[in-house]
Design a protein around this motif. Structure first.
Motif, PDB file in Angstrom:
ATOM      1  N   GLN A  24      -7.173  -7.890  14.418  1.00 39.83           N
ATOM      2  CA  GLN A  24      -8.007  -8.902  13.785  1.00 39.83           C
ATOM      3  C   GLN A  24      -9.366  -8.350  13.361  1.00 39.83           C
ATOM      4  OE1 GLN A  24      -6.834 -11.952  13.182  1.00 39.83           O
ATOM      5  NE2 GLN A  24      -4.900 -11.505  14.243  1.00 39.83           N
ATOM      6  N   GLU A  25      -9.737  -7.172  13.887  1.00 36.52           N
ATOM      7  CA  GLU A  25     -11.098  -6.672  13.678  1.00 36.52           C
ATOM      8  C   GLU A  25     -11.206  -5.664  12.532  1.00 36.52           C
ATOM      9  OE1 GLU A  25     -12.113  -4.892  17.368  1.00 36.52           O
ATOM     10  OE2 GLU A  25     -11.867  -6.735  18.541  1.00 36.52           O
ATOM     11  N   ALA A  26     -10.148  -4.932  12.261  1.00 33.61           N
ATOM     12  CA  ALA A  26     -10.220  -3.827  11.301  1.00 33.61           C
ATOM     13  C   ALA A  26     -10.409  -4.337   9.883  1.00 33.61           C
ATOM     14  CB  ALA A  26      -8.938  -2.986  11.371  1.00 33.61           C
ATOM     15  N   ARG A  27     -10.960  -3.474   9.061  1.00 31.81           N
ATOM     16  CA  ARG A  27     -11.141  -3.817   7.660  1.00 31.81           C
ATOM     17  C   ARG A  27      -9.786  -4.049   6.997  1.00 31.81           C
ATOM     18  NH1 ARG A  27     -15.208  -0.313   9.084  1.00 31.81           N
ATOM     19  NH2 ARG A  27     -13.839   1.513   8.877  1.00 31.81           N
ATOM     20  N   GLN A  28      -9.769  -4.967   6.039  1.00 29.63           N
ATOM     21  CA  GLN A  28      -8.518  -5.412   5.449  1.00 29.63           C
ATOM     22  C   GLN A  28      -7.781  -4.271   4.745  1.00 29.63           C
ATOM     23  OE1 GLN A  28      -7.580  -8.486   6.156  1.00 29.63           O
ATOM     24  NE2 GLN A  28      -5.571  -8.149   5.219  1.00 29.63           N
ATOM     25  N   TYR A  29      -8.540  -3.416   4.055  1.00 33.04           N
ATOM     26  CA  TYR A  29      -7.876  -2.329   3.324  1.00 33.04           C
ATOM     27  C   TYR A  29      -7.200  -1.360   4.291  1.00 33.04           C
ATOM     28  CZ  TYR A  29     -11.322   1.299   4.464  1.00 33.04           C
ATOM     29  OH  TYR A  29     -12.090   2.211   5.111  1.00 33.04           O
ATOM     30  N   LEU A  30      -7.789  -1.210   5.491  1.00 28.36           N
ATOM     31  CA  LEU A  30      -7.199  -0.316   6.472  1.00 28.36           C
ATOM     32  C   LEU A  30      -5.896  -0.909   7.024  1.00 28.36           C
ATOM     33  CD1 LEU A  30      -7.555   2.316   8.061  1.00 28.36           C
ATOM     34  CD2 LEU A  30      -8.801   1.002   9.798  1.00 28.36           C
ATOM     35  N   LYS A  31      -5.916  -2.212   7.263  1.00 22.75           N
ATOM     36  CA  LYS A  31      -4.703  -2.862   7.751  1.00 22.75           C
ATOM     37  C   LYS A  31      -3.603  -2.797   6.702  1.00 22.75           C
ATOM     38  CE  LYS A  31      -3.139  -7.065  10.081  1.00 22.75           C
ATOM     39  NZ  LYS A  31      -3.542  -8.364  10.668  1.00 22.75           N
ATOM     40  N   LEU A  32      -3.976  -2.976   5.425  1.00 25.58           N
ATOM     41  CA  LEU A  32      -2.990  -2.889   4.351  1.00 25.58           C
ATOM     42  C   LEU A  32      -2.438  -1.472   4.230  1.00 25.58           C
ATOM     43  CD1 LEU A  32      -1.546  -4.184   1.939  1.00 25.58           C
ATOM     44  CD2 LEU A  32      -3.542  -3.613   0.524  1.00 25.58           C
ATOM     45  N   ALA A  55      -2.255   0.789   6.606  1.00 25.84           N
ATOM     46  CA  ALA A  55      -1.387   1.039   7.758  1.00 25.84           C
ATOM     47  C   ALA A  55      -0.031   0.360   7.569  1.00 25.84           C
ATOM     48  CB  ALA A  55      -2.052   0.540   9.031  1.00 25.84           C
ATOM     49  N   THR A  56      -0.050  -0.837   7.024  1.00 25.40           N
ATOM     50  CA  THR A  56       1.212  -1.555   6.800  1.00 25.40           C
ATOM     51  C   THR A  56       2.080  -0.822   5.784  1.00 25.40           C
ATOM     52  OG1 THR A  56       0.094  -3.655   7.258  1.00 25.40           O
ATOM     53  CG2 THR A  56       2.215  -3.757   6.134  1.00 25.40           C
ATOM     54  N   LEU A  57       1.470  -0.353   4.686  1.00 27.01           N
ATOM     55  CA  LEU A  57       2.238   0.384   3.670  1.00 27.01           C
ATOM     56  C   LEU A  57       2.785   1.700   4.239  1.00 27.01           C
ATOM     57  CD1 LEU A  57      -0.037  -0.156   0.523  1.00 27.01           C
ATOM     58  CD2 LEU A  57       2.202  -1.204   0.996  1.00 27.01           C
ATOM     59  N   THR A  58       1.977   2.373   5.046  1.00 28.64           N
ATOM     60  CA  THR A  58       2.444   3.618   5.673  1.00 28.64           C
ATOM     61  C   THR A  58       3.607   3.338   6.609  1.00 28.64           C
ATOM     62  OG1 THR A  58       0.184   4.488   5.581  1.00 28.64           O
ATOM     63  CG2 THR A  58       1.745   5.633   7.014  1.00 28.64           C
ATOM     64  N   LEU A  59       3.521   2.220   7.316  1.00 27.57           N
ATOM     65  CA  LEU A  59       4.620   1.827   8.201  1.00 27.57           C
ATOM     66  C   LEU A  59       5.894   1.586   7.401  1.00 27.57           C
ATOM     67  CD1 LEU A  59       5.653   1.009  11.023  1.00 27.57           C
ATOM     68  CD2 LEU A  59       4.849  -1.315  10.526  1.00 27.57           C
ATOM     69  N   VAL A  60       5.767   0.934   6.262  1.00 28.11           N
ATOM     70  CA  VAL A  60       6.938   0.683   5.412  1.00 28.11           C
ATOM     71  C   VAL A  60       7.557   2.006   4.950  1.00 28.11           C
ATOM     72  CG1 VAL A  60       7.700  -0.258   3.193  1.00 28.11           C
ATOM     73  CG2 VAL A  60       6.138  -1.588   4.652  1.00 28.11           C
ATOM     74  N   VAL A  61       6.690   2.946   4.528  1.00 24.17           N
ATOM     75  CA  VAL A  61       7.183   4.264   4.107  1.00 24.17           C
ATOM     76  C   VAL A  61       7.905   4.949   5.266  1.00 24.17           C
ATOM     77  CG1 VAL A  61       6.487   6.582   3.375  1.00 24.17           C
ATOM     78  CG2 VAL A  61       5.442   4.559   2.318  1.00 24.17           C
ATOM     79  N   ALA A  62       7.320   4.870   6.464  1.00 21.12           N
ATOM     80  CA  ALA A  62       7.922   5.508   7.641  1.00 21.12           C
ATOM     81  C   ALA A  62       9.271   4.884   7.968  1.00 21.12           C
ATOM     82  CB  ALA A  62       6.981   5.400   8.839  1.00 21.12           C
ATOM     83  N   VAL A  63       9.367   3.571   7.831  1.00 20.63           N
ATOM     84  CA  VAL A  63      10.642   2.888   8.100  1.00 20.63           C
ATOM     85  C   VAL A  63      11.698   3.307   7.081  1.00 20.63           C
ATOM     86  CG1 VAL A  63      11.792   0.642   8.115  1.00 20.63           C
ATOM     87  CG2 VAL A  63       9.586   0.920   9.272  1.00 20.63           C
ATOM     88  N   VAL A  64      11.303   3.421   5.811  1.00 19.31           N
ATOM     89  CA  VAL A  64      12.244   3.892   4.778  1.00 19.31           C
ATOM     90  C   VAL A  64      12.704   5.315   5.090  1.00 19.31           C
ATOM     91  CG1 VAL A  64      12.480   4.489   2.339  1.00 19.31           C
ATOM     92  CG2 VAL A  64      11.314   2.362   2.995  1.00 19.31           C
ATOM     93  N   LEU A  65      11.750   6.178   5.460  1.00 18.21           N
ATOM     94  CA  LEU A  65      12.096   7.558   5.816  1.00 18.21           C
ATOM     95  C   LEU A  65      13.047   7.574   7.006  1.00 18.21           C
ATOM     96  CD1 LEU A  65      11.683  10.624   5.514  1.00 18.21           C
ATOM     97  CD2 LEU A  65       9.665  10.414   7.008  1.00 18.21           C
ATOM     98  N   TRP A  66      12.748   6.725   7.991  1.00 18.81           N
ATOM     99  CA  TRP A  66      13.618   6.639   9.172  1.00 18.81           C
ATOM    100  C   TRP A  66      15.026   6.226   8.771  1.00 18.81           C
ATOM    101  CZ3 TRP A  66      16.756   3.130  11.559  1.00 18.81           C
ATOM    102  CH2 TRP A  66      17.163   3.433  12.852  1.00 18.81           C
TER     103      TRP A  66
END
Length: 774
Positions: A424-432, A434-445
């Motif tokens: 809830q505290e992090a800047r919005q662009y950082l959360k976005l 991280a979310t996109l990187t997570l999506v890329v990691a899931v696709v790679l997985w």
């Protein structure tokens, strides 16, 4: 004395701690064997003590004034040293006790329980005291700095850096120069020095927490948030230690099986963790949100773990010009794989180092800093213990090493997703981001999981591809001890690879390992074969119609015999034969059996980790106790090292057996190796008696004729090139291999700073020349 000295002392404490772990692991292998369950027992007992100590001391730390905290730390370090030194007295006692409870023939749940109980008995006191030091010192420094996670991250970093130095010092220098016992005593002296210096550190601050507040605040530590964070930190510990085990298995074909390769992987692993802890303060400032910090750590660990699978895969090797036709070379690409391994491990372990301060920062501490640190460390260490079991007994045998890394990465990604969602505290662009990187990691997985046949350990996969292309029969198996790959083609080319290392081919010498000592014994009734290999020696032994026991460490090896011999099923079911899955050294120590003949064929390479267990003077002394009167011991010595290494092994043999012959294989003149035949009775080679026994045993004659058309075993005397007196003269000036001084295994300084001739030029050839002149 400044309280900042505490960082230096905790660095030295890390040095001592890893010295102990390295030495204890080796000393306890001599008791329990080098089986996987024995090694896991040692690691689990070590980590278990750390977990218990951290949990207990965390609560104590919050009660003490800062002056008492540093005094307590001083006493802890002293007692760590004293109790660690006492293990040198305890280990021989438990060795004798263990020998009463097991005969080495099988590893039952009861025997496993005994191994764990005895290992805990040895290690529980010093390791519990070690675990107690972190919360005590963390609470002390937190009070001096009026800070929370900064002092902890620095403390954890310097201690882990000390561990790196401890691994390198013990494995690369101390054990070779001073032996195991003296190396452990150096650790004891370090702890005594730390204790003396810690007692002189000045402390400021007198704040303590009353027992009533301590009790109420401690209960509040178990909030829903804390339980979730601590539980997932435990899971993270499980995954991290499992990665270490799997990476060691994956990298072994490239790094080799030398003790320095394993020590290097451990040192690099710890170095990455230390570097991560050092940069925590800057990392926290950059990220901002506490949940996001932990999420990014888990996301990065999972992502870099997936990259290790890609970079060690056959697919990646093809991209960079790998040669898929290799059978013996460990290099499949046009660049240095060892450097690549460092680049693969460091990023993932760096983020592992960040997770500890990140988790402590996430927890609601309720002023109980010591309790919080102790609880978090306890959970992570318990997870690490579970990770050792999970990787060794489930992931490797059921899933496989590379696929196991893919499986574990999914856990990191799930944890990352949970904390990205909580942020809830992090800047919005950082959360976005991280979310996109997570999506890329899931696709790679998903890609790796669906294509995992292409992302397999490259050396083994390249060999399998070669076998398919050339219509060569092959079998690949992976168990908790090793990965095993076997080939057999129609032209008789057979190969066995263990952990990617060429172990044996179908050579004539393996038959002679059985026939020579059996024919040297006047009337053998039974034989012990140490190391199964392709089963050749075991098979040849049974042609003499005697009882034959064979001991093999790797469970997957004996079933592969059917690839090499069409009668393998008949051999393995022979009622006079028995296959025992155990460490050969351990079996010899434990067995109640007495043998007429013992034949030993240690696996290559000559200087590999663990080989001294089958070359040491104490090993031959153990064998001598299990020999019947007139018994013969046959040791195959492969000339795969320098002449001083070969001389050391030979010396350990001749120091035990009063009658020794050195024999070479037909037509080889000792160029590949030699058979050392030892006994406590004179060894007489009677050509007529051997010929008579051979005529009475057509099965043995037929077995020999499979490999020898121009040689008869009755000509054995012609192959003798040295007796005990010759070998004693040859080995003057070198030390025998012993359990305390495993010099052929720890050899790097001697090999680097001393020069010796090739084993044949001035050594073995001189023995042949003397024999020929006589």
């Amino acid at each position: 004395m400044s309280f900042k000295l505490a960082y230096l002392l905790f660095f030295l404490s890390g040095v001592a701690g890893l010295i102990y772990e390295v030495v204890w692991s080796r000393l306890l292998v001599l008791v329990f064997g080098s089986t996987t369950n024995s090694i896991v027992a040692v690691i689990s007992a070590f980590l278990g003590g750390l977990a218990i100590g951290s949990l207990i001391s965390g609560k104590i730390a919050d009660r003490l004034s800062f002056a008492k905290l540093i005094k307590t730390y001083s006493w802890l370090e002293l007692f760590i040293g004293l109790s660690a030194g006492a293990t040198l007295l305890i280990i021989p006692v438990i060795k004798n006790f263990y020998s009463v409870l097991s005969d080495g023939t099988q590893i039952t749940p009861g025997i496993l329980a005994v191994k764990f109980a005895l290992t805990i008995l040895v290690l529980i006191i010093p390791t519990t005291l070690m675990g107690a030091t972190l919360p005590i010192l963390a609470r002390f420094l937190e009070g001096q700095y009026k800070s929370t996670t900064r002092s902890l991250s620095y403390l954890y970093a310097v201690n882990t850096l000390g561990g790196v130095v401890g691994v390198v010092l013990s494995a690369f220098i101390l054990i070779e120069l001073f032996g195991l016992v003296s190396t452990l005593l150096i650790g004891v002296l370090l702890n005594v020095l730390i204790s003396a210096l810690a007692g002189r550190i000045a402390a400021r601050g007198l704040k303590t927490i009353s027992r009533e507040n301590l009790k109420s605040n401690f209960s509040a530590l178990f909030s829903l948030n804390n339980v979730l964070v601590i539980s997932l930190f435990g899971v993270s510990g499980l995954v991290s230690i499992a990665y270490e085990i799997l990476w060691t298995r994956i990298f072994t074909p490239t790094l080799g099986t030398f003790i320095y390769a394993f020590a290097s992987v451990l040192a690099i692993y710890l170095l990455g963790i230390a570097l991560g802890s050092l940069v925590w303060d800057k990392f926290k400032t950059l990220v901002g949100g506490r949940n996001m910090a932990f999420a990014i750590c888990e996301l990065a660990i999972g992502l870099f773990a997936l990259l290790t699978v890609i970079l060690t895969s056959r697919y990646f090797g093809q991209m960079f010009g790998a040669d898929e036709n290799i059978l013996y070379q460990a290099r499949e690409a046009a660049f240095n794989r060892r450097q690549l391994i460092v680049l693969m491990i460091i990023p993932a372990t760096l983020f592992m180092g960040l997770t500890f301060p990140a988790v402590v920062d996430l927890l609601d501490k309720k002023r109980l800093y010591g309790s919080t640190v102790g609880l978090a460390y306890f959970a992570n260490t318990v997870g690490s213990i579970c990770g050792g079991f999970f990787a060794s007994f489930f992931i490797i045998p059921k899933i496989g090493s590379s696929q196991g890394v893919i499986f574990l990465a999914a856990i990191n990604l799930v944890i990352a997703a949970i904390f990205i969602f909580k942020e809830q505290e992090a800047r919005q662009y950082l959360k976005l981001s991280a979310t996109l990187t997570l999506v890329v990691a899931v696709v790679l997985w998903g890609w790796l999981y669906s294509s995992r046949g292409n992302f397999y350990t490259s050396i083994n996969q390249a060999r399998i591809d070669w076998a398919k292309k050339n219509n060569v029969s092959w079998v690949f198996k992976e168990d908790q001890v090793a990965s095993v790959l076997a080939f057999a083609d129609t032209s008789g080319n057979h190969n066995l690879f263990i952990d990617g290392i060429p172990t044996t081919t179908k050579v004539r010498e393996t038959k002679l390992m059985a026939h020579i000592p059996i024919f040297l014994h006047p009337d053998p009734k039974n034989i012990l074969v140490i190391a199964f290999g392709m089963g050749s020696t075991f098979r040849s032994s049974l042609t003499h119609n005697i009882e034959a026991d064979v001991v093999e460490l790797v469970p997957s090896v004996p079933p592969l015999m059917s690839l090499f011999y069409p009668d393998a099923d008949e051999v393995l079911k022979n009622p006079k034969g028995a296959v025992i899955i155990n460490d050969g050294r351990n079996y010899v120590f434990l067995t109640r059996e007495k043998y007429d003949v013992v034949t030993i064929d240690p696996p290559p390479p000559f200087n590999a980790a663990g080989t001294t267990l089958l070359y040491s003077r104490e090993f031959y002394e153990d064998i001598s106790k299990k020999l019947k009167e007139g018994g013969v011991v046959s040791q195959w010595v492969w000339f795969g090292s320098r002449d001083d290494d070969i001389a050391m092994v030979t010396k350990s043999f001749v120091e035990v057996f009063p009658y020794v012959l050195a024999i070479h294989a037909p037509e080889s003149r000792g160029r590949g190796g030699m058979f050392l035949e030892g006994s406590f009775s004179p060894i007489v080679i009677d050509r007529d008696k051997i010929e008579k026994r051979l005529n009475e045993n057509p099965r043995a004659r037929m077995d020999l004729s499979e490999s020898f058309s121009d040689f008869s075993i009755s000509e054995l005397e012609e192959l003798v090139f040295a007796n005990r007196e010759d070998l004693v003269r040859w080995t003057q000036g070198v030390n025998a291999v012993s359990d305390q001084y495993p010099q052929t295994e720890y050899f790097i300084l001697r090999h680097k700073f001393t020069k010796r001739e090739d084993v044949f030029k001035n050594s073995i050839d001189s023995l042949f020349a003397k024999r020929e002149s006589d």
